[in-house]
Design an enzyme around this catalytic site. Structure first.
Site, PDB file in Angstrom:
ATOM      1  CD  GLN A   1      29.229   0.700 -41.348  1.00 43.56           C
ATOM      2  OE1 GLN A   1      28.713  -0.269 -40.817  1.00 43.56           O
ATOM      3  NE2 GLN A   1      28.717   1.918 -41.246  1.00 43.56           N
TER       4      GLN A   1
ATOM      5  CD  GLN B   1      26.149   6.087 -39.472  1.00 45.52           C
ATOM      6  OE1 GLN B   1      26.211   5.024 -38.866  1.00 45.52           O
ATOM      7  NE2 GLN B   1      25.636   7.163 -38.937  1.00 45.52           N
TER       8      GLN B   1
ATOM      9  N   PRO C   1      34.352  -2.833 -38.782  1.00 44.40           N
ATOM     10  CG  PRO C   1      34.209  -1.126 -40.391  1.00 44.40           C
ATOM     11  CD  PRO C   1      33.949  -2.582 -40.181  1.00 44.40           C
ATOM     12  CE1 TYR C   2      32.569   3.518 -37.193  1.00 43.80           C
ATOM     13  CE2 TYR C   2      32.237   2.205 -39.178  1.00 43.80           C
ATOM     14  CZ  TYR C   2      32.644   3.382 -38.563  1.00 43.80           C
ATOM     15  OH  TYR C   2      33.137   4.418 -39.318  1.00 43.80           O
TER      16      TYR C   2
ATOM     17  N   GLY D   1      28.773  -1.654 -33.389  1.00 47.25           N
ATOM     18  CA  GLY D   1      27.468  -2.016 -33.906  1.00 47.25           C
ATOM     19  C   GLY D   1      27.055  -1.013 -34.956  1.00 47.25           C
ATOM     20  CG  MET D   2      25.779   0.058 -39.335  1.00 41.40           C
ATOM     21  SD  MET D   2      26.013   1.832 -39.074  1.00 41.40           S
ATOM     22  CE  MET D   2      24.559   2.498 -39.896  1.00 41.40           C
ATOM     23  CD  GLU D   3      22.924   3.488 -36.733  1.00 40.98           C
ATOM     24  OE1 GLU D   3      23.908   2.820 -36.350  1.00 40.98           O
ATOM     25  OE2 GLU D   3      22.983   4.715 -36.974  1.00 40.98           O
TER      26      GLU D   3
ATOM     27  CG  HIS E   1      24.278   2.870 -29.247  1.00 41.92           C
ATOM     28  ND1 HIS E   1      24.538   4.110 -28.702  1.00 41.92           N
ATOM     29  CD2 HIS E   1      24.515   3.002 -30.578  1.00 41.92           C
ATOM     30  CE1 HIS E   1      24.908   4.946 -29.650  1.00 41.92           C
ATOM     31  NE2 HIS E   1      24.905   4.297 -30.806  1.00 41.92           N
ATOM     32  CD  GLU E   2      24.405   0.109 -32.851  1.00 36.60           C
ATOM     33  OE1 GLU E   2      23.814   0.872 -33.641  1.00 36.60           O
ATOM     34  OE2 GLU E   2      25.531   0.374 -32.359  1.00 36.60           O
TER      35      GLU E   2
ATOM     36  CG  HIS F   1      21.115   4.344 -33.760  1.00 31.47           C
ATOM     37  ND1 HIS F   1      21.199   5.710 -33.884  1.00 31.47           N
ATOM     38  CD2 HIS F   1      22.369   3.921 -33.430  1.00 31.47           C
ATOM     39  CE1 HIS F   1      22.458   6.096 -33.637  1.00 31.47           C
ATOM     40  NE2 HIS F   1      23.184   5.031 -33.354  1.00 31.47           N
TER      41      HIS F   1
ATOM     42  CD  GLU G   1      25.612   7.513 -33.379  1.00 27.78           C
ATOM     43  OE1 GLU G   1      25.329   6.905 -32.315  1.00 27.78           O
ATOM     44  OE2 GLU G   1      25.552   6.980 -34.511  1.00 27.78           O
TER      45      GLU G   1
ATOM     46  CG  ASP H   1      34.871   7.359 -42.843  1.00 25.07           C
ATOM     47  OD1 ASP H   1      33.825   7.187 -42.184  1.00 25.07           O
ATOM     48  OD2 ASP H   1      35.091   6.791 -43.934  1.00 25.07           O
TER      49      ASP H   1
ATOM     50  CE1 TYR I   1      29.718   8.275 -32.018  1.00 26.41           C
ATOM     51  CE2 TYR I   1      28.114   6.777 -31.053  1.00 26.41           C
ATOM     52  CZ  TYR I   1      28.941   7.145 -32.098  1.00 26.41           C
ATOM     53  OH  TYR I   1      28.964   6.377 -33.234  1.00 26.41           O
TER      54      TYR I   1
ATOM     55  NE  ARG J   1      33.752  -1.890 -30.905  1.00 22.27           N
ATOM     56  CZ  ARG J   1      33.110  -2.141 -29.769  1.00 22.27           C
ATOM     57  NH1 ARG J   1      33.312  -3.288 -29.141  1.00 22.27           N
ATOM     58  NH2 ARG J   1      32.268  -1.266 -29.274  1.00 22.27           N
TER      59      ARG J   1
ATOM     60  CE  LYS K   1      35.129   1.726 -27.098  1.00 20.41           C
ATOM     61  NZ  LYS K   1      33.878   1.313 -26.405  1.00 20.41           N
TER      62      LYS K   1
HETATM   63  N1  BES Z   1      25.982   4.386 -36.201  1.00 22.79           N
HETATM   64  C1  BES Z   1      27.062   4.051 -35.341  1.00 22.79           C
HETATM   65  C2  BES Z   1      28.261   3.520 -36.065  1.00 22.79           C
HETATM   66  C3  BES Z   1      28.811   4.434 -37.133  1.00 22.79           C
HETATM   67  C4  BES Z   1      28.888   5.797 -36.933  1.00 22.79           C
HETATM   68  C5  BES Z   1      29.264   3.910 -38.317  1.00 22.79           C
HETATM   69  C6  BES Z   1      29.398   6.618 -37.937  1.00 22.79           C
HETATM   70  C7  BES Z   1      29.769   4.725 -39.303  1.00 22.79           C
HETATM   71  C8  BES Z   1      29.836   6.086 -39.114  1.00 22.79           C
HETATM   72  C9  BES Z   1      26.635   3.041 -34.272  1.00 22.79           C
HETATM   73  O1  BES Z   1      25.332   3.209 -33.834  1.00 22.79           O
HETATM   74  C10 BES Z   1      27.500   3.257 -33.072  1.00 22.79           C
HETATM   75  O2  BES Z   1      27.471   4.342 -32.563  1.00 22.79           O
HETATM   76  N2  BES Z   1      28.223   2.246 -32.618  1.00 22.79           N
HETATM   77  C11 BES Z   1      29.035   2.327 -31.430  1.00 22.79           C
HETATM   78  C12 BES Z   1      28.250   1.760 -30.262  1.00 22.79           C
HETATM   79  C13 BES Z   1      28.473   2.416 -28.944  1.00 22.79           C
HETATM   80  C14 BES Z   1      28.364   3.902 -28.940  1.00 22.79           C
HETATM   81  C15 BES Z   1      27.552   1.807 -27.893  1.00 22.79           C
HETATM   82  C16 BES Z   1      30.309   1.559 -31.701  1.00 22.79           C
HETATM   83  O3  BES Z   1      30.515   1.161 -32.865  1.00 22.79           O
HETATM   84  O4  BES Z   1      31.110   1.341 -30.823  1.00 22.79           O
HETATM   85 ZN    ZN Z   2      25.134   5.002 -32.682  1.00 23.53          ZN
END
Ligand code: BES
Ligand code: ZN
Length: 614
Positions: free
Chosen positions: A131, A133, A263-264, A266-268, A292-293, A296, A315, A372, A380, A560, A562
């Site tokens: 990961q 990003q 940890p996320y 999703g990741m694009e 969302h992904e 991106h 975002e 981080d 967002y 995750r 979140k």
């Molecule tokens: N690019 C992000 C995840 C990310 C951001 C990883 C910053 C590391 C550093 C990804 O597109 C994202 O925003 N995922 C969200 C999805 C949601 C907003 C629909 C997530 O992980 O929950």
């Molecule tokens: Zn995103």
């Protein structure tokens, strides 16, 4: 040119291509590697190339085949160390050289999580995922680890023959490793220039299944069918996105479902979105993360934030497109409903950081700030709110999508700042400059706290959630018998999420109320991760002891951030269980993702020295 505060690599050179040769060593938990960077001088008399590294062991460096001298700077806590390479000759502006670095990653590389077989679904094979990003690529590849730099890449990866490697690129064949016939080399090519944070790799006992003309799902075999069902709308989302913003340029769009510690949400990663298994709700109700992904692929991967200070460009626009896909595939009311939920997420982030914390600015300063630590819903949802506000001012969704399309066309394959975005906005809407001049730009972009304008969203889908939450908030103990299973039966899972979010905005409900809520709605039985997460938080806040083990379980069974971070925070705020929460965290720490473990430790105000005292 303004520099990237998170990178040592500067703006005097630009990497155009990476050629990676990776050997994945599971017993030692390291990648042995060689990378060739094609680097172009952006100014005359260029002779020292600085690359970002983090915990890398550099073995040797050469430039155009000639051995080169190199020195390592001191290791910075989150930026890592600068690797200064003295070229054996000077380059003039526009000239290129191939810089080759032979190196090894550290077992503690922050971009990587190494899982033992016991931590996988299959229990037989180890697993590795990356990961990168925002600023972790440097712990896997020495590179110009700034989103201001874009390059193509080619990679070959040697792995044990029972495992499969995939990367954020187009698959380009495989062969038995000529050096070791117990291993296979997988090859990948990424012909579209992209920033380093989109380099990604997974190695594991992976299988895949086709879900569309340009899409497969990948995961351990235990999840392939479930994932294929959950993400069956992928092609229709891709087509909808293409109708909105233009052709998808990356060829393949695959989805890889990772182990629960990812940890996320999703990741694009280009060609291969990474997804948490917590999206596998069984009813496709969390597929907005895929929308969302997918989005991106344009906002983020084609038009990229120049530094992490402009992360809202990635975002905010992506959330805007994600919700436009929802508008096309479901309804405008659904978009309005999701936008309202987003405003609440923004409010929660502002509350957590504090309304005067500059990290709640749309465009924060990240001088000496770990990206981080800065991560939140602000880029967002403040970003979305600004775009939605502009949409309303300038003529509605169809008019504003014209701007978004033009923005993508104008800046594709580049990396930009908020100023460049704003200049394009003023150029595109040159006939409505008077409207644009009434926007309080300073308040939106450089002032902490909630935005200066609160959009009025349509409440059709939210009304039932608002009404039911109000009944619970206002109910006295003697009214509880009026609640019935049928109250919640007509709510969709989206509405149940909204109902719980509304309650989480209020003071904790009395314990009698959450107990009754369990009795009538049986929320404990719901496995949808978004619902379960909010429900368990609500219970812990109301000090329901029976929920504590369930909350601990959710915080540790999946990673995750979140979910895991707020659950641990909530548990540690419950005085009676604070020590147990700390013990549970410390017991799991070594098996956790390195970034998650670090952030939870900070959330719980644990420093390294305290970790053995419990
Ligand atoms: N690019 C992000 C995840 C990310 C951001 C990883 C910053 C590391 C550093 C990804 O597109 C994202 O925003 N995922 C969200 C999805 C949601 C907003 C629909 C997530 O992980 O929950
Ligand atoms: Zn995103």
């Amino acid at each position: 040119m303004s520099a990237d505060p998170c990178s040592f690599s500067g703006t005097r050179s630009a990497t155009r291509h990476l050629n990676l040769v990776l050997h994945v060593d599971f017993p030692r938990r390291v990648i042995r590697a060689r990378v060739q960077l094609t680097v172009e001088a952006l100014e005359d008399r260029f002779s020292v190339l600085t690359l970002d590294t983090k915990e890398l062991q550099i073995v040797s460096v050469s430039v155009n085949g000639q051995a080169a001298r190199f020195t390592m700077g001191p290791e910075h806590s989150f930026k890592g160390a600068a690797l200064d390479i003295t070229l054996p000759f000077e380059l003039s502006r526009g000239q290129q050289a191939v810089v080759e670095v032979t190196y090894e990653t550290a077992p503690s590389a922050s971009a990587l999580q190494w899982l033992s077989p016991e931590q996988t679904a299959g229990k037989k094979q180890p697993y590795l995922f990356s990961q990168c990003q925002a600023h972790h690529c440097r712990s896997m590849v020495p590179c110009q680890d700034s989103p201001s730099v874009k390059h193509t890449y080619y990679a070959q990866v040697s792995v044990p023959k029972d495992l499969v490697a995939v990367m954020s690129a187009v698959r380009d064949g495989q062969e038995v490793d000529p050096q070791d016939n117990n291993r296979i080399i997988y090859r990948f090519r990424q012909p579209v220039p992209m920033p380093s944070y989109l380099i990604a790799i997974v190695v594991g006992a992976l299988e895949s299944r086709e879900i569309g003309p340009r899409s497969r799902v990948w995961s351990e075999k235990e999840f392939v069918d479930k994932a294929a069902f959950e993400f069956s709308e992928t092609e229709s989302m891709l087509k909808t996105a293409e109708d909105l913003v233009g052709p998808y340029v990356w060829g393949q769009y695959d989805i890889l479902v990772l182990p629960p510690s990812f940890p996320y949400g999703g990741m694009e990663n280009p060609c291969l979105t990474f997804a948490t298994p917590t999206l596998l709700a069984g009813d496709k109700s969390l597929s907005n993360v895929i929308a969302h992904e997918i989005s991106h692929s344009w906002t983020g991967n084609l038009v990229t934030n120049k530094t992490w200070e402009h992360f809202w460009l990635n975002e905010g626009h992506t959330v805007y497109l994600e919700r436009m896909i929802g508008r096309s595939l479901v309804s405008e009311q659904f978009r309005q409903f999701k936008a309202m939920g987003g405003w609440k997420d923004l409010q929660e982030s502002v509350n957590t950081f504090g309304a005067d914390n500059q990290l709640t600015n749309l465009v924060p300063s990240l001088q000496d700030v770990d990206p981080d630590d800065a991560f939140s819903s602000v880029p967002y949802e403040k970003g979305f709110a600004l775009l939605y506000h502009l949409e309303e001012l300038l003529g509605g969704p169809d008019v504003f999508m014209g701007f978004v399309r033009s923005y993508i066309q104008r800046f594709s394959y580049g990396s930009i700042t908020t100023d460049e975005w704003k200049n394009h906005l003023f150029t595109y809407f040159k006939d409505q400059v008077d409207v644009l001049n009434k926007v309080d730009w300073n308040a939106w972009m450089f002032t902490p706290g909630m935005p200066p304008v609160k959009p009025q969203y349509d409440t059709t889908l939210a009304d039932a959630c608002i009404a039911l939450s109000q009944r619970w908030i206002k109910a006295k103990d003697q009214d509880l018998s009026l609640f019935k299973e049928s109250d919640a039966k007509t709510l969709s899972s989206h509405q149940l999420i909204e109902f719980l979010s509304l309650l989480l905005q209020e003071d904790p409900l009395p314990l009698s109320h959450v107990k009754k809520m369990q009795e009538v709605y049986d929320l404990n039985a719901i496995m949808n991760s978004e619902i379960r997460f909010r429900w368990l938080r609500l219970c812990v806040r109301s000090r329901w002891e029976e929920a504590v083990p369930m909350a601990m379980k959710m915080a540790t069974e999946q990673g995750r951030m979140k979910y895991t971070r707020p659950l641990f925070r909530e548990l540690s705020n419950y005085e009676k269980y604070r020590d147990e929460a700390l013990r549970v965290f410390l017991a799991h720490r070594a098996a956790m993702h390195p970034v998650t473990a670090g952030l939870v430790a900070k959330d719980l105000k644990l420093d390294a020295s305290k970790t053995t005292s419990l």
